[in-house]
Each structure stands twice: as C-alpha cells, then as structure tokens.
Write an enzyme that holds these catalytic residues in place. Structure first.
Site, PDB file in Angstrom:
ATOM      1  N   GLU A 194       0.873  -1.170   0.000  1.00 22.14           N
ATOM      2  CA  GLU A 194       0.000   0.000   0.000  1.00 22.14           C
ATOM      3  C   GLU A 194       0.915   1.227   0.000  1.00 22.14           C
ATOM      4  O   GLU A 194       1.807   1.323   0.852  1.00 22.14           O
ATOM      5  CB  GLU A 194      -0.885   0.014   1.259  1.00 22.14           C
ATOM      6  N   ARG A 247       5.402 -12.895   9.443  1.00 23.77           N
ATOM      7  CA  ARG A 247       6.081 -11.640   9.107  1.00 23.77           C
ATOM      8  C   ARG A 247       7.401 -11.571   9.856  1.00 23.77           C
ATOM      9  O   ARG A 247       7.599 -12.248  10.866  1.00 23.77           O
ATOM     10  CB  ARG A 247       5.192 -10.449   9.404  1.00 23.77           C
ATOM     11  N   LYS A 273       4.266   0.345  10.141  1.00 21.02           N
ATOM     12  CA  LYS A 273       4.307   1.535   9.279  1.00 21.02           C
ATOM     13  C   LYS A 273       3.770   2.757   9.994  1.00 21.02           C
ATOM     14  O   LYS A 273       4.260   3.860   9.800  1.00 21.02           O
ATOM     15  CB  LYS A 273       3.452   1.291   8.034  1.00 21.02           C
TER      16      LYS A 273
END
Ligand code: ATP
Ligand code: MG
Length: 565
Positions: A44, A269, A279
């Site tokens: 994104e 992850r 983020k």
C-alpha cells in the site's frame, strides 16, 4: 531464533525448501494452473518499504524467478487519505535497488475500481450485499464479539431494487461521508468475525492520487485484494499470517462472483530485535521529526538501510537465511549485520581513519622528512592491490588507544609502553603532555627505525597494533556513528517514545582520514581499520568533502552467538 541455512560447497545459495516452495513444487507436479507460477508484491503506497517488506519482495519475486514465472508489482491503493505518489516512487526505487524487476507489470488496485464496482452490483443483484445506514459504532455493536453472535441489521433485508438504487446514489455523490456503507450479506452469527457481513464500500469525498475525484466511494482493502489477484491471474497469493482469518472471506467473494481463484498462503512476518516495523510508528517517527526523514540511516526502511551502507546482496542474503515459516518469531538484528560484514570483508578496501584524534609527535623523527609506506588494500582480495601511505613526524592515533594508567591487559599505548603502527614502525611513549585542565593533549614518542613493517628487523613482536594517520596530510571529515534507535529489544510492543535511545546518533566532526579519502565518491564503502564499515553518505556529502556513515562496527556479535549456541 532463526538459524542460518547451510551453503553447498560451490558457494551458490541453495533455494531454501520452505513450505510455500514445497507447495509450488507439488502444484507444478500435479499440473495445477498449467504449471504457471504468478505471484505479486502488493504494497500500500502509504509509507516507505522496510526490511520486513524486503522479506516479502524476496519471497514473491524469488519464487517467480526460480520457477520461471512472473511477479507483479501491485499498489494496493484503496485508501486515498493515506496514499501519495511520493510513496509510489520510493517503493519502485527500493524494489529495483533490491535487484528485482516487474517488467511492464506495474499495476494498481485503483485501475480496477470500475470492475470492483460492477462486481459489487453483481453481489447486490444476487441478494448477497446490502446498503447499510447504521453508523460505524452501531455496526460494531451489532456485530457481536468472539464469544457472542451478532444480530442482523434492520437494513439487511432491503430489496435488491432499493439496494441498487441506494448504491448508485452513493456512487453519484448523493450522501455525505459515513452516511452509508455497502455490506456483504454472509452470516452475522459466523464464528469468524470477518464473515459477519463485512463492509465492502465506504463513502469518502476525497481526492485519490491516481483517480482524482472520479470516485467518492472507495472499496475496502478486503474487497479489493483478492479480486485484484484474480484479475491479474495470480496463482499463489502470498501474505502474512494476520490474513489467515480473512482467507475464508476472500474465498467467499471469489466463489460467489464465480471468478478465477488464486490460492492464498500465509507466512510469518519478519520481526527484528530493537526494530519497529509498524508503518504507523515509522510514519510517526518521520512526522514528529524524531529521525531525519524516511531514509534516515537509523530507520529500518530499505532507503535508510541503503544510506546506512547496506548492500542489496546482503539484504537478499539475510532474507534467504531467515527462511519462511508459519509461526511468528523474532530475528536477531545482529544477523543482518553479519550478512553485511561477510560481504564487505571481501569487497571493501581497508583504510585508516582516526575518529577521535590524539596527536603523537615522534621526537627522534627528522622534522622535514616524509616517507611512503606500502599498505595492502584488502588481504581478503588478491585483486585489491595496494597503496602508499604517507608517514611523518606528527601523527594522530585514536584517543581510546592511549591510557595513562592502564589496567594489566591493555596492549595499546601507555607511558613507557610500545605498540606497532599498522604498516609502519614500532613506537614507544616517552612523555605525556597535558593542558591546564589536566587533559592529555599530545604524546611524545620515539620510533624504532629498524622496526619498519616488512623490513629486516620488523619481526620484532609487540602486542598491540594501532591505526594512525599523518597529521599534516590527513583530511578532516565528519563521521556519523549510529546505534539502535530503541533500547527495548521488542520496541514494537510499546508506544513511541517509550524506549527511544537518546544516543542513537553520534556526530564526530573532527575525524582525521588518509588523504586519498578526500576524493571518495558518494556511496563508496570502506573498512576503517579497527573501527568498522563506513559509506560515503550519498545525500549530505559535497564533492571534496565526503561525510561518512558507520554501517556497522567490526565486532561480530552474531558469530559469537553462533559459537556459544
Ligand atoms: P499496513 O499495516 O499498513 O497494512 P503492511 O506492513 O502490511 O502495513 P503493506 O504495504 O500492506 O504494509 O505490505 C505489503 C506486503 O508486505 C504485504 O503483502 C505484507 O504482507 C508484506 N509485509 C509487510 N510487513 C512485513 C513483515 N514485517 N514481514 C514480512 N512481510 C511483510
Ligand atoms: Mg498490509
């Protein structure tokens, strides 16, 4: 803790046979997808890429490459409020720098807004979606909890005609933000909360970085993601574990629409010690100016690591070594540094730089004399050749290499003690000069002319060897030393600024370097003997005045851990 994988004799990394790798091999053997492997990396564009994204990039592009397939770069740009072109450019630069190529397959979820809208209309016509008037809070309340089923919305049984009309008016801008949403009609009592009539579309009168003001309704990530994979004919949709619970929803969408159906696989992850990879928090560090931008060398972003001096090879090697697992774990940051050191040990020229200088005067060395001494550039690399070092009566050594009153095992310089100067002579400390405050400002030493490195009597042994530079010839430069940005081993677990390290940046402005380093080029890497690996900062250096970032010290904590373990 993850262990490094072994390497075969020829030094070529083996493809790690992780579970997704095995699945693809089985799929191919069974002739699934006609043997095709098509993956995608779907960021994104709401921030810069970090080392966790690098793991996903290496995985997706790596599998495609290995199996002769393709990997798309797809921007999942469904939220106009947080997404910007700056991030799109930065992401492309970083993926390329890491060594991967998406050819002409640069896609955007926003390219599919038209198709996604039509599919939503499709769902309504099938009686599988409805327009909701409840507020976000009410929707949450009606949805229930893990232990409690939800209850149906009063708007759930609107007729198809009414839903079609309302949805079209939503699209045409007939309602303000938040007035209505479109929801899937699945099962409000489902054990999986994601299946309790999730929201598909929301009203947002906001300008999008690509579609401008064409739309005032935007698809939710969940509605866009699986269908984008389907449109692009992805065969293996690889994402992180937190999307495992969303998989039944994605499957429901694709099955209900009756369209091509990639299979989703979830992997753990990357978490790294002393590092945040959220983020939201990285953005906070940037906007609150805790760091100097996304590419601050202390940031775990790909651009920060690049500026810090990491190479694409070392990051790929790291991603290879950590492997791909189904269970979350935390990797030691020292492993990343280990991968870099292994590479730079072979490739970086070794030079001498004194970071905190202390003047040494050789009282028995002739005043006007200079000498040129040969120094090899890298003993690990026979091709690296050698250079001539200039030696004179006045030198600099590192302040920490002298102690007036040393403990027993201090093998560096002290009153009456001898050390070797690397590539040069043995010197002996004769006299310590101090200022009014009692601080040591200068050492008077003598040198042994017969002890020249490589000379007939050079074999004489002393315990310590120091790096040095010739004082009148040295260039003065700024050097920036870095430490962890956080003191906490798992800083993602707490809010900033809870564990910010106040000493994460140390700026040294009076470092003394070998004269040739004046012409070092931005991005050039060196080993400063005994001090670590350094890179010429690509951003703040000026021609003729290079500024150096320390990439890592030489101390190899990972290797030590390995030995102990
Ligand atoms: P957000 O919370 O904003 O979704 P994100 O880190 O998931 O943040 P994306 O841009 O959605 O950001 O990530 C792109 C891809 O990178 C996703 O497929 C995601 O699974 C993967 N990814 C993100 N963080 C990590 C990580 N720490 N380790 C491995 N893969 C990651
Ligand atoms: Mg994400």
């Amino acid at each position: 803790m993850t262990h490094p994988k072994s390497k075969p004799e020829n030094g070529e990394p083996t493809a790690p046979a992780h579970f997704i790798h095995k699945i693809i091999e089985e799929d191919r053997a069974a002739g699934k997808n006609d043997g095709r492997v098509h993956t995608r990396f779907p960021p994104e564009p709401n921030g810069y890429l970090h080392i966790g994204h690098a793991k996903s990039i290496c995985l997706n592009f790596g599998l495609a490459k290995e199996f002769g397939g393709q990997c798309n770069l797809r921007f999942d740009d469904t939220n106009p409020i947080k997404e910007e072109d700056e991030f799109v450019h930065a992401i492309k630069e970083d993926v390329q720098w890491l060594g991967f190529d998406w050819a002409d397959r640069e896609f955007y979820a926003s390219d599919y807004f038209g198709q996604l809208y039509e599919w939503a209309v499709d769902l309504i016509k099938k009686g599988k979606a409805y327009v909701e008037d409840l507020s976000a809070d009410e929707i949450r309340e009606y949805r229930g909890t893990l232990s409690e089923p939800g209850k149906n919305s009063p708007h759930r049984d609107r007729s198809v005609e009414e839903n079609l009309d309302l949805f079209e008016r939503m699209k045409k801008g007939g309602f303000p933000d938040g007035a209505k949403v479109l929801r899937a009609k699945i099962d409000i009592a489902a054990p999986n909360l994601n299946m309790r009539d999730p929201v598909l579309y929301r009203i947002l009168h906001a300008e999008h970085h690509r579609t401008g003001n064409d739309w005032c309704i935007y698809p939710m990530y969940d509605w866009a993601h699986g269908q984008s994979d389907s449109i692009e004919n992805i065969t293996h949709s690889i994402c992180t574990l937190e999307f495992e619970d969303h998989r039944p929803l994605y499957d429901w969408f694709l099955d209900t629409l009756g369209v091509a159906h990639p299979r989703q696989y979830e992997f753990a992850r990357l978490n790294l010690t002393y590092t945040i990879l959220s983020k939201r928090k990285l953005l906070q560090l940037v906007t609150e100016k805790t760091v100097n931008g996304w590419d601050d060398p202390r940031m775990p972003t790909v651009s920060g690591l690049r500026r810090r001096g990491f190479t694409p090879e070392s990051i790929r090697e790291f991603c290879d070594r950590i492997g791909v697992a189904k269970a979350n774990s935390t990797v030691d940051l020292a492993l990343l540094e280990f991968c870099l050191r292994e590479e730079l040990n072979k490739t970086a020229h070794r030079v001498m730089a004194v970071l905190k200088p202390l003047k040494v005067v050789l009282t028995n060395y002739p005043e006007e004399q200079v000498e040129y001494l040969e120094a090899e550039n890298n003993p690990e690399d026979p091709e690296a050749g050698s250079r001539m070092l200039i030696f004179s009566r006045e030198l600099y050594i590192e302040q920490e290499d002298f102690m007036e009153d040393p403990p027993k095992k201090f093998f560096r310089l002290a009153p009456g003690k001898e050390v070797r100067l690397k590539h040069a002579y043995i010197i002996k400390c004769e006299e310590v000069i101090k200022n009014d405050k009692g601080e040591v400002t200068e050492l008077h030493c003598t040198y042994d002319p017969k002890s020249k490195s490589g000379g007939a009597t050079a074999g004489r042994k002393v315990k310590g060897t120091l790096h040095w530079v010739s004082a009148p010839h040295a260039v003065t430069a700024e050097v920036r030393l870095y430490d962890h940005l956080f003191t906490e081993i798992e800083p993602d677990a707490i809010e900033i600024p809870g564990s910010l390290n106040p000493n994460s940046l140390e700026v040294l402005t009076d470092c003394k370097l070998e004269p040739d380093l004046k012409d070092a080029k931005p991005g050039e890497r060196f080993q400063f003997l005994r001090m670590g690996y350094f890179i010429v900062d690509p951003k703040d250096s000026q021609p003729g005045t290079p500024l150096f970032n320390r990439t890592t010290p030489l101390r190899d904590t990972w290797a030590k851990l390995q030995k102990k373990g």
